[in-house]
Motif scaffolding. Sequence first.
Motif, PDB file in Angstrom:
ATOM      1  N   THR A  11     -58.025 -81.765 -33.823  1.00 33.06           N
ATOM      2  CA  THR A  11     -58.823 -82.386 -32.770  1.00 33.06           C
ATOM      3  C   THR A  11     -60.306 -82.092 -32.936  1.00 33.06           C
ATOM      4  OG1 THR A  11     -56.940 -82.129 -31.259  1.00 33.06           O
ATOM      5  CG2 THR A  11     -59.082 -82.611 -30.284  1.00 33.06           C
ATOM      6  N   TRP A  39     -61.906 -83.853 -35.809  1.00 29.91           N
ATOM      7  CA  TRP A  39     -61.999 -85.286 -35.552  1.00 29.91           C
ATOM      8  C   TRP A  39     -63.199 -85.615 -34.652  1.00 29.91           C
ATOM      9  CZ3 TRP A  39     -57.722 -88.391 -32.499  1.00 29.91           C
ATOM     10  CH2 TRP A  39     -58.033 -89.767 -32.530  1.00 29.91           C
ATOM     11  N   LYS A  70     -63.787 -86.871 -38.880  1.00 27.19           N
ATOM     12  CA  LYS A  70     -62.808 -87.533 -39.743  1.00 27.19           C
ATOM     13  C   LYS A  70     -61.599 -87.940 -38.918  1.00 27.19           C
ATOM     14  CE  LYS A  70     -64.087 -84.888 -43.885  1.00 27.19           C
ATOM     15  NZ  LYS A  70     -63.610 -83.935 -44.907  1.00 27.19           N
ATOM     16  N   ARG A  71     -61.268 -89.232 -38.976  1.00 25.22           N
ATOM     17  CA  ARG A  71     -60.091 -89.691 -38.258  1.00 25.22           C
ATOM     18  C   ARG A  71     -58.838 -89.215 -38.983  1.00 25.22           C
ATOM     19  NH1 ARG A  71     -56.048 -93.256 -38.216  1.00 25.22           N
ATOM     20  NH2 ARG A  71     -55.466 -94.263 -36.239  1.00 25.22           N
ATOM     21  N   PRO A  72     -57.920 -88.563 -38.274  1.00 27.71           N
ATOM     22  CA  PRO A  72     -56.689 -88.098 -38.925  1.00 27.71           C
ATOM     23  C   PRO A  72     -55.809 -89.274 -39.336  1.00 27.71           C
ATOM     24  CG  PRO A  72     -57.050 -87.028 -36.796  1.00 27.71           C
ATOM     25  CD  PRO A  72     -57.996 -88.168 -36.868  1.00 27.71           C
TER      26      PRO A  72
END
Length: 306
Positions: free
Chosen positions: A119, A122, A128-130
């Motif tokens: 989290t 992100w 960074k989008r998981p």
Amino acid sequence: MQAVSSPLAPAPNRLNLWANLISVYILWGSTYLFIHFMTERMPPLYMVAVRYLIAGGLLYGYARLTGTARPTWQEWRSAGTLGIVLLTISNGCLAIGIQYVPSGMAALLGGLLPVYLLTLNWVSFGKKRPSNLALAGLAVGLIGIFLLVKPDKLQGTGGVDAKLIGTGLIAVGNFAWAIGTLMTPRLNLPSATISSGIQMLVGGFASLLVSLVLEPVTLWSILDAPGKAIGSMIYLVIFGSIIGFSSYSWLARNAPPQLLATYAFVNPVVAMLLGTLFAGEIFSEQSFIGAIVSLVGVVLITLGRK
């Protein structure tokens, strides 16, 4: 407390690999129970401070005696900052939280560190989008936390309010540990062993200052500690802070990250078993279901890392 990995390192010996892996599995899993024993009849922040001052002095002294260069002021400041975040705040909250919740539940909440890392990386640190699999793991992990700490299903020696206080403290500690973990690559740190020694010395000293203000202790209160607390502290210094850390550092340099991450699945299981066997801790059926769901979430997050 991260070790620098080397992509060109030779393949590790299988015996060493499993010896260090089992060390991290068992020793770090057992630390929750011994923190419980260490703080049963002694103020938690004070005992945390003494533990880390001793372990930090041993690690720092060993590093200097074996030829490690003296750290610069900037390295001291960076490692000391990590010590306050990771040890004073994170482990201090854990030691206090274990006064309110079973040690096995505390270990499980600690095993959810990947949820916090995912989290924070992100929304803040990495932006960074998981992956979709990791996001699914995040959702499952949050459901597991809800089932684990749902107030009307909690079992233990304290009331519902106590359990919520303990869970909240451990959550704050996990959040601090995640921040410290994500800060580590951005800081100028000395070599692994002396860095850990500095972190423990500074974190222990800061914990002692807070303890002297908030807890009914003096510098010499350790002389009044019962044998069980002293024995548990010695165990944590040797097996938790020194041997356990050495094993983790070796694995960080020599083992695949996916294999190293499995300690987050195994430590809570070890802690829950030890807590049930040796501390008489009781877990409701829903707590066990929450534990299983939470671990599934952590597994999905680990598998979904890009």
